[in-house]
Write an enzyme that holds these catalytic residues in place. Structure first.
Site, PDB file in Angstrom:
ATOM      1  N   GLU A 104      -4.704   2.448  -4.184  1.00  0.00           N
ATOM      2  CA  GLU A 104      -3.245   2.495  -4.116  1.00  0.00           C
ATOM      3  C   GLU A 104      -2.669   1.193  -3.578  1.00  0.00           C
ATOM      4  OE1 GLU A 104      -5.318   4.402  -2.564  1.00  0.00           O
ATOM      5  OE2 GLU A 104      -4.926   4.562  -0.409  1.00  0.00           O
TER       6      GLU A 104
ATOM      7  N   ASP B 265       0.848  -1.197   0.000  1.00  0.00           N
ATOM      8  CA  ASP B 265       0.000   0.000   0.000  1.00  0.00           C
ATOM      9  C   ASP B 265       0.883   1.248   0.000  1.00  0.00           C
ATOM     10  OD1 ASP B 265      -1.611   2.110   1.970  1.00  0.00           O
ATOM     11  OD2 ASP B 265      -2.850   1.098   0.496  1.00  0.00           O
TER      12      ASP B 265
END
Length: 620
Positions: free
Chosen positions: A531, A488
């Site tokens: 993301e 992430d």
């Protein structure tokens, strides 16, 4: 003689004003004490029970309706009713107050000189019966007649919503109500999860706004039905009072955002956007009032906001319906059921509409109707999407069929024409063949694009699930380790907020390229969503996976994203899960454990790697 009769009538008038006693006859149906009650208004709220008991009968007025409801005056009301047990056996009855939002309720005459004190501005554990509503138990001996006096004071709706029932009937009533409330909140939870899932898959913000509306409306209903005070904050009385207008305004806020999106008002006249912004500002103002202003001001503000939004929503929906927008019909039907039910609830609180079981749960009934209608609307939307997809496929097949027919015609023509035209026929056939090849290549590219993320070029989540199942099955057969990296980008929302989403997209592409360079040929890197990225490593144990994760993290930290003169530093938090799978291992387990390790990395400060099995936290 006439004068004497007048004097006698004046002396007997107070006695005539005394209401008839209410006989408690055994049965399953609840009794409504409202028509048997009398009320005395105390605007200052200074009177005590001794003063009230000394009042003459002429000071009392008959309630003369199904339920004592006096609106939002803020006054103190004293109510009295005489209860009578006509049988020769003692009975146990319950007086149920259906309005759990009363601030203060005192009862005299339930149990000797013992005073019942309850209300949502008193600690929950002080109640005689630990119940979300106000439950007043009473026992009458055979043939006993007793006067019951209630003192009601609240800054909200002075609506008693009282009913009398036997203890056995109350137990049956409570079982039914808990079952119905469970079904109601269960339906809300299902709709919340369903729409959140669609939002995660499609990234359509309309589903997010609707999910937040369902969540805030559920919170509002949980407060209104008394469950919040019972289970969440039994001693937080100040917060409980302001939470009611706060949750109402919050639900209205998300309802406005959902309406703006689902009716596609952004693409219409600017007046729609201006009106929506004004309503959003009003919602935020009411939320601020709920947190800072007196309760009465915030409560009335939330009611006015609901009425204004209902009126404006009806006008806008009617205009969009008239303009031929297909979603407006079901939208109007769904929202009107909830809005009408909410207006019934507000008008019941003001005393304009008599309280009943129907009006008490009007908002819940309207909400269920709205859920059913919107479920149909969402299903219709999905079916429309599928229909468009099938139509596109049919057009593609028709075009291919047309090309093949033209090819067949050209072959027939080739047999009929002379040798001088043979070159032209061959040229046309070659042209058609080239078109077919291009079409075939286009189909292959389309199939390939459906497996890749359009922004980063990485594999998408569908491919991730398929390949992870395949790799896991292979690892089970060979008993070789398999590893999953859940990655992430740290603080990526700040990148979008500071530089804009276009720069954020460039950062995602940069991160994907840097990570892809480190992958082996038999590894797989996919975009998990937003993301987040996932890497699947076959024949890789935990130390190997950890080393690769550190390489990925260090490489991205050392190579900022260069875009339009900007130098944007990025960092990764990575969760590692590696194991030799057994028969019970599955894809969800690997992803969940890697995700838990990712949360460990985030909790440890981000820009680091954490392993699930060892629960380690490694910093940069």
């Amino acid at each position: 003689m006439t004068a004497l009769l007048r004097v006698l009538l004046l002396l007997l008038l107070p006695a005539f004003s005394q209401a008839a006693p209410l006989s408690l006859v055994a049965g399953d149906a609840p009794l409504l004490p409202g028509p048997f009650m009398q009320v005395w208004q105390d605007p200052q709220g200074q009177a005590d029970i001794h003063t009230v008991r000394q009042l003459p009968d002429s000071a009392w007025q008959d309630v003369a309706r199904r339920d004592p409801s006096f609106g939002y005056t803020g006054y103190t009301y004293w109510l009295r009713v005489t209860l009578h047990n006509p049988s020769d056996q003692p009975i146990d009855w319950v007086l149920l107050i259906g309005n759990p939002l009363l601030d203060y309720l005192d009862a005299y005459g339930l149990d000797g000189e013992r005073v019942y004190r309850a209300g949502d501005q008193r600690p929950f554990d002080e109640r005689w019966v630990q119940h979300r509503q106000l439950v007043l138990p009473l026992s009458l001996a055979g043939g006993e007649q007793r006067e019951l006096i209630l003192r009601m004071q609240t800054n909200g709706s002075a609506n008693l919503s009282a009913s009398l029932m036997s203890a056995q009937a109350f137990n049956h009533h409570e079982q039914r109500m808990l079952m119905l409330q469970g079904l109601f909140f269960g339906a809300l939870l299902v709709m919340l999860i369903y729409n959140l899932s669609i939002f995660i898959i499609t990234r359509d913000r309309n589903y997010l706004w609707y999910s937040l509306f369902v969540a805030s409306f559920s919170f509002y209903q949980f407060i209104q039905q008394g469950f919040a005070l019972q289970w969440f904050w039994p001693n937080s009385l100040a917060w409980h009072q302001l939470s009611f207008p706060f949750s109402s305004a919050l639900a209205t806020l998300f309802g406005i955002l959902f309406t703006y999106g689902i009716l596609d008002l952004k693409s219409q006249h600017r007046a729609y956007t201006w009106v929506t912004r004004a309503l959003l500002g009003s919602s935020l103002l009411v939320i601020a009032l709920a947190l800072s202003a007196p309760y009465r001001v915030a409560l009335l503000g939330s009611f006015y906001l609901l009425i204004i939004c209902a009126a404006v929503g009806c006008i806008i929906t009617a205009l969009r319906w008239r303009a031929g927008y297909p979603q407006a019909k079901l939208f109007a039907l769904g929202w009107s059921s909830l809005i009408i039910a909410s207006l019934f609830s507000v008008l019941t609180g003001t005393g304009l509409i008599a309280n009943s079981l129907l009006t008490l749960h009007a908002q819940q009934i309207g909400c269920l109707l709205e859920l059913v209608i919107f479920s149909i609307a969402l299903g219709a939307r999905i079916r429309q999407t599928q229909s468009d997809h099938h139509l596109a496929q049919a057009r593609l097949f028709a075009k291919e069929h047309q090309l093949r027919m033209e090819q067949a015609k050209s072959l027939d023509l080739q047999q009929e024409i002379n040798e001088g035209l043979e070159a032209r026929v061959q040229e046309r056939t070659a042209s058609l063949q080239q078109a077919l090849e291009k079409l075939s290549e286009a189909n292959q590219r389309l199939a390939e694009l459906s497996r890749h993320d359009s922004l980063t070029g990485l594999f998408n989540r569908q491919v991730l699930n398929e390949e992870l199942e395949r790799m896991l099955a292979q690892a089970k057969r060979s008993q070789q380790p398999i590893a999953v990296l859940m990655m992430d980008l740290d603080y990526f929302k700040q990148v979008n907020d500071e530089y804009g989403h276009l720069v954020g997209d460039a950062c995602l592409q940069h991160a994907a390229q840097r990570m892809q360079q480190r992958m082996r040929s038999n590894d797989l890197l996919a975009r998990f969503g937003g993301e987040e990225f996932v890497a699947m490593l076959c024949d890789t144990d935990q130390p190997g996976a950890y080393d690769l994760a550190e390489q990925l993290r260090e490489d991205l930290a050392k190579h900022p994203c260069q875009h339009q003169g900007l130098n944007i530093t990025l960092s990764l938090s990575i969760g590692v899960c590696a194991l030799i799978p057994d028969a019970l291992s599955n894809r969800e387990q690997l992803l969940r454990q890697a995700d838990q390790a990712l949360y460990q990395a985030k909790a440890a400060g981000r820009n680091r790697v954490a392993c699930y099995e060892a629960n380690t936290r490694v910093g940069a």
